[in-house]
Enzyme design. Sequence first.
Site, short mmCIF file in Angstrom:
data_model
loop_
_atom_site.label_atom_id
_atom_site.label_comp_id
_atom_site.label_asym_id
_atom_site.label_seq_id
_atom_site.Cartn_x
_atom_site.Cartn_y
_atom_site.Cartn_z
N CYS A 162 1.01 -1.25 -0.14
CA CYS A 162 0.10 -0.02 -0.03
C CYS A 162 0.90 1.31 -0.21
O CYS A 162 0.29 2.46 -0.36
CB CYS A 162 -0.85 0.15 1.24
N HIS A 179 -3.26 6.97 2.68
CA HIS A 179 -3.54 5.73 2.21
C HIS A 179 -5.09 5.46 2.59
O HIS A 179 -5.17 5.38 3.97
CB HIS A 179 -2.60 4.71 2.26
N ASN A 207 -10.18 -0.48 0.06
CA ASN A 207 -8.59 -0.41 0.08
C ASN A 207 -8.05 -1.03 -1.30
O ASN A 207 -8.31 -2.00 -1.67
CB ASN A 207 -8.20 -0.99 1.32
C1 COA Z 1 -9.84 -5.97 10.01
C2 COA Z 1 -10.50 -5.24 11.26
C3 COA Z 1 -11.65 -4.34 10.38
C4 COA Z 1 -11.11 -6.02 12.18
O1 COA Z 1 -11.81 -5.09 13.32
P1 COA Z 1 -11.45 -5.42 14.89
O2 COA Z 1 -12.25 -4.56 15.54
O3 COA Z 1 -10.04 -5.54 14.96
O4 COA Z 1 -12.26 -6.65 15.07
P2 COA Z 1 -11.36 -7.99 15.51
O5 COA Z 1 -10.61 -8.53 14.49
O6 COA Z 1 -10.96 -7.72 16.95
O7 COA Z 1 -12.78 -9.10 15.59
C5 COA Z 1 -13.82 -8.67 16.40
C6 COA Z 1 -15.03 -9.84 16.20
O8 COA Z 1 -15.46 -9.58 14.91
C7 COA Z 1 -15.39 -10.57 13.98
N1 COA Z 1 -15.36 -10.45 12.71
C8 COA Z 1 -14.36 -10.09 11.91
N2 COA Z 1 -14.73 -9.66 10.67
C9 COA Z 1 -15.86 -9.54 10.89
C10 COA Z 1 -16.86 -9.02 10.01
N3 COA Z 1 -16.43 -8.86 8.23
N4 COA Z 1 -18.09 -9.03 10.12
C11 COA Z 1 -18.60 -9.47 11.51
N5 COA Z 1 -17.72 -9.73 12.22
C12 COA Z 1 -16.30 -9.84 12.06
C13 COA Z 1 -14.12 -11.41 14.76
O9 COA Z 1 -14.47 -12.84 14.12
C14 COA Z 1 -14.41 -11.20 15.95
O10 COA Z 1 -15.30 -12.09 16.55
P3 COA Z 1 -15.02 -12.70 17.89
O11 COA Z 1 -14.92 -11.72 19.05
O12 COA Z 1 -16.14 -13.69 18.23
O13 COA Z 1 -13.37 -13.67 17.93
C15 COA Z 1 -9.48 -3.99 11.79
O14 COA Z 1 -8.47 -5.03 12.63
C16 COA Z 1 -8.76 -3.18 10.98
O15 COA Z 1 -9.31 -2.54 10.38
N6 COA Z 1 -7.40 -3.51 10.65
C17 COA Z 1 -6.53 -2.88 9.75
C18 COA Z 1 -6.84 -3.63 8.32
C19 COA Z 1 -6.17 -2.82 7.10
O16 COA Z 1 -6.40 -1.69 7.08
N7 COA Z 1 -5.49 -3.51 6.49
C20 COA Z 1 -4.75 -2.76 5.25
C21 COA Z 1 -3.51 -2.17 6.09
S1 COA Z 1 -2.76 -1.43 4.48
#
Ligand code: COA
Length: 334
Positions: A121, A261, A291
């Site tokens: 990215c 980004h 993204n």
């Molecule tokens: C991916 C992201 C949105 C997940 O959000 P989060 O708040 O960290 O969520 P978690 O991973 O802690 O998951 C929380 C719960 O939601 C669930 N969950 C994950 N994806 C889900 C979805 N699409 N829909 C519903 N629930 C979801 C998980 O399984 C977890 O459930 P559990 O508590 O029963 O285990 C977040 O971590 C994020 O934005 N990370 C950066 C990703 C990114 O930008 N990547 C590119 C970088 S260049």
Amino acid sequence: MTSVPQKTIKAAITAVGGFVPDDILTNFDLEKMVDTSDEWIMSRTGIKERRILKDPSKGTSFLAIEAARDVLSKTDTAPEEIDMLILATITPDMKVAATAAKVATDIGAINAFAFDLQAACSGFLYSMSLAAAKIESGHCNKVLVVGADKMSSIVDYSDRTTCIIFGDGAGAVLMEVSSNSYGWEDDFFRSSGVGQDYLHVKAGGSLFPTSSYTLAKGWESIYQDGKTVFKYAVSEMAAATQKVLERNKLDPEMVDYVIAHQANKRILDATQTRANLNKKKFLTNIEHYGNTTAATLPLLMRDFENQFKIGDKLLFTAFGGGFTWGSALYTWAY
Ligand SMILES: CC(C)(COP(=O)(O)OP(=O)(O)OC[C@H]1O[C@@H](n2cnc3c(N)ncnc32)[C@H](O)[C@@H]1OP(=O)(O)O)[C@@H](O)C(=O)NCCC(=O)NCCS
């Protein structure tokens, strides 16, 4: 590099273009594919829909060529005048044979040397920095910088933690010798191999060549540890922007626009707070494209180009797989 470079020649962006495919994948579509909801996706990422290149016969080069042609249609530059073409991508058409070479040939940039740059990215920001350096050194007059990714080719649409985030798209800029005193001012980049564990496509490279084992494991698709990526992205993008501002003796208030980004709306909000940047100055279009990896920065410039005025200070920042990250200061030149 610790000080601001003194420049006799400056590199400026002279045209911006982009392309996204017509097919739209909404959160409601995703609700039918995995256990998720529009409300969850919006609250965690700020993404409502993404564009998908559905035609299986078309790869990233298709997106890149459309974006490159869009840029050229907005300038007096003929493709033969391009000296260098950099394609930032993590989804090249093929593992070997630089996709950039195909793009250059297809648009008629017969006098360019072209290569792919893989910095995930951050790829487009790294590429603009290299283009600026080649222009400032007098080696190139005109450089086409393209960021394109067909992310749908590496996304597992049964993995709800990644399929909600990524979309397909391409953007491009023409950079050339500035005709005024404006253009590329300064940049700061870093990388860290710790990121390999947290954001990757594990197989298909030399370490884990594609095999029935890697396919069974799902290692050909993008994996991320979302929480860790989130934490690094916020702290490094905030630190990089602060570094560039301090070095150039600028207060955050003196920045007109932040071109960050488009990873995730919450990452943008947290970076803005941590770096003490004005929220209103953060441009966003993630709601519509998700993204798009290497394409987010040029697509953002394309969508907001009409707002930019000559002399506006733009602060770029990006973070991506590797990890890779950085920030750049740029003065809009037209
Ligand atoms: C991916 C992201 C949105 C997940 O959000 P989060 O708040 O960290 O969520 P978690 O991973 O802690 O998951 C929380 C719960 O939601 C669930 N969950 C994950 N994806 C889900 C979805 N699409 N829909 C519903 N629930 C979801 C998980 O399984 C977890 O459930 P559990 O508590 O029963 O285990 C977040 O971590 C994020 O934005 N990370 C950066 C990703 C990114 O930008 N990547 C590119 C970088 S260049």
